[in-house]
Design a protein around this motif. Structure first.
Motif, PDB file in Angstrom:
ATOM      1  N   GLY A  39       1.146  -1.298   0.455  1.00  0.00           N
ATOM      2  CA  GLY A  39       0.019   0.174   0.250  1.00  0.00           C
ATOM      3  C   GLY A  39       0.753   1.068   0.042  1.00  0.00           C
ATOM      4  N   PRO A  40       0.233   3.318   0.179  1.00  0.00           N
ATOM      5  CA  PRO A  40       1.019   3.592   0.675  1.00  0.00           C
ATOM      6  C   PRO A  40       1.569   4.171   1.279  1.00  0.00           C
ATOM      7  N   VAL A  41       2.854   3.903   0.999  1.00  0.00           N
ATOM      8  CA  VAL A  41       3.835   4.305   2.430  1.00  0.00           C
ATOM      9  C   VAL A  41       4.335   5.800   2.833  1.00  0.00           C
ATOM     10  N   PRO A  42       3.281   5.979   4.250  1.00  0.00           N
ATOM     11  CA  PRO A  42       3.364   7.075   4.489  1.00  0.00           C
ATOM     12  C   PRO A  42       4.782   7.944   5.187  1.00  0.00           C
ATOM     13  N   ALA A  43       5.484   9.187   4.497  1.00  0.00           N
ATOM     14  CA  ALA A  43       6.096   9.571   4.549  1.00  0.00           C
ATOM     15  C   ALA A  43       6.771  10.131   6.359  1.00  0.00           C
ATOM     16  N   PRO A  44       7.967  10.210   6.157  1.00  0.00           N
ATOM     17  CA  PRO A  44       7.938  10.335   7.903  1.00  0.00           C
ATOM     18  C   PRO A  44       7.677  11.917   8.284  1.00  0.00           C
ATOM     19  N   ALA A  48       1.310  16.025  12.176  1.00  0.00           N
ATOM     20  CA  ALA A  48       2.000  16.790  13.618  1.00  0.00           C
ATOM     21  C   ALA A  48       0.965  15.545  14.637  1.00  0.00           C
ATOM     22  N   GLU A  49      -0.133  14.754  13.994  1.00  0.00           N
ATOM     23  CA  GLU A  49      -1.048  14.259  14.112  1.00  0.00           C
ATOM     24  C   GLU A  49      -0.237  12.486  14.402  1.00  0.00           C
ATOM     25  N   PRO A  50      -0.051  11.511  15.573  1.00  0.00           N
ATOM     26  CA  PRO A  50       0.805  10.515  15.450  1.00  0.00           C
ATOM     27  C   PRO A  50       0.215   9.867  14.959  1.00  0.00           C
ATOM     28  N   LEU A  51       1.222   9.275  13.806  1.00  0.00           N
ATOM     29  CA  LEU A  51       0.202   8.186  12.292  1.00  0.00           C
ATOM     30  C   LEU A  51       0.264   6.677  13.237  1.00  0.00           C
ATOM     31  N   ALA A  52      -1.393   6.747  12.229  1.00  0.00           N
ATOM     32  CA  ALA A  52      -2.135   5.614  12.691  1.00  0.00           C
ATOM     33  C   ALA A  52      -1.320   4.195  12.458  1.00  0.00           C
ATOM     34  N   ALA A  53      -1.633   3.340  13.143  1.00  0.00           N
ATOM     35  CA  ALA A  53      -0.885   2.029  12.633  1.00  0.00           C
ATOM     36  C   ALA A  53      -2.035   1.248  11.638  1.00  0.00           C
ATOM     37  N   GLN A  54      -1.699  -0.072  10.693  1.00  0.00           N
ATOM     38  CA  GLN A  54      -2.353  -0.439  10.203  1.00  0.00           C
ATOM     39  C   GLN A  54      -3.318  -1.379  10.952  1.00  0.00           C
ATOM     40  N   PRO A  55      -4.493  -1.836  10.876  1.00  0.00           N
ATOM     41  CA  PRO A  55      -5.134  -2.679  12.126  1.00  0.00           C
ATOM     42  C   PRO A  55      -4.788  -3.509  12.288  1.00  0.00           C
ATOM     43  N   LEU A  56      -3.523  -4.573  12.183  1.00  0.00           N
ATOM     44  CA  LEU A  56      -3.235  -5.748  11.964  1.00  0.00           C
ATOM     45  C   LEU A  56      -1.318  -5.739  12.434  1.00  0.00           C
ATOM     46  N   LEU A  57      -0.848  -4.415  12.158  1.00  0.00           N
ATOM     47  CA  LEU A  57       0.278  -4.237  12.048  1.00  0.00           C
ATOM     48  C   LEU A  57       0.525  -5.246  13.557  1.00  0.00           C
ATOM     49  N   TYR A  58      -0.145  -5.004  14.893  1.00  0.00           N
ATOM     50  CA  TYR A  58       0.379  -5.593  16.317  1.00  0.00           C
ATOM     51  C   TYR A  58       1.246  -6.944  15.930  1.00  0.00           C
ATOM     52  N   ARG A 100      -9.446  -0.008  19.287  1.00  0.00           N
ATOM     53  CA  ARG A 100      -9.659   1.620  19.086  1.00  0.00           C
ATOM     54  C   ARG A 100      -7.927   1.865  18.467  1.00  0.00           C
ATOM     55  N   PRO A 101      -7.701   2.592  16.879  1.00  0.00           N
ATOM     56  CA  PRO A 101      -6.695   2.462  16.372  1.00  0.00           C
ATOM     57  C   PRO A 101      -5.177   2.632  17.686  1.00  0.00           C
ATOM     58  N   LEU A 102      -4.121   1.948  16.575  1.00  0.00           N
ATOM     59  CA  LEU A 102      -2.945   1.528  17.349  1.00  0.00           C
ATOM     60  C   LEU A 102      -2.809   3.434  16.755  1.00  0.00           C
ATOM     61  N   HIS A 103      -1.212   4.196  17.606  1.00  0.00           N
ATOM     62  CA  HIS A 103      -0.521   5.191  16.690  1.00  0.00           C
ATOM     63  C   HIS A 103       0.647   5.420  17.297  1.00  0.00           C
TER      64      HIS A 103
END
Length: 154
Positions: A39-44, A48-58, A100-103
């Motif tokens: 998928g698209p890779v977020p830029a570092p 300003a908000e904490p980046l949200a993790a994909q649901p199953l990253l954990y 809740r989403p992880l960030h």
């Protein structure tokens, strides 16, 4: 008399609890996981908000990466499992409740408990369904993920 797979030793495992590895979600974890999914890779630092993790990253952060030589004959890790039958285990399914989403920056720890062992008669052989409940909580102790996993033991 029919033999049972559920020995006293195996039944003594019901209710056992284990700590899961603690992890901190990082922006790099989120970017690597996005790339692995294609998928698209977020830029570092793109927001300003904490980046949200994909649901199953954990799942990638809590399951160990093992060499083939560290796997059982079944191709699985020696994941905590009750001593049932010949020690063969198969994945039986998983249900995940994301509370809740992880960030990026979230520190998470989990506690895994063997909820039940239930012997069943299959078409070819008897087996045992092992049901595990895992709850993951953030640094404030608030639940963020609940997981119910089933193993098929023979």
């Amino acid at each position: 008399m029919e033999t049972t797979l559920l020995t006293d030793e195996a039944l003594a495992w019901v209710g056992r609890e284990f700590d899961m590895p603690e992890f901190t979600v990082t922006e790099q974890d989120i970017r690597h996981y996005a790339a692995a999914l294609g998928g698209p890779v977020p830029a570092p630092g793109a927001s300003a908000e904490p980046l949200a993790a994909q649901p199953l990253l954990y799942t990638a952060l809590t399951r160990p990466v093992l060499a083939p030589s560290d796997l059982t004959e079944d191709g699985l890790s020696e994941d905590r499992r009750a001593p049932v039958g010949e020690g063969h285990v198969m994945f039986g399914g998983i249900e995940v409740e994301l509370l809740r989403p992880l960030h990026a920056g979230d520190r998470v720890r989990g506690r895994r408990r063997l909820a039940s062992l239930e012997e069943k008669e299959g078409r070819r052989a008897r087996f045992v369904l092992a049901t595990w409940h895992t709850e993951y909580a953030d640094a404030q102790g608030e639940p963020v993920i609940r997981e119910t996993a089933t193993q098929i033991l023979r």
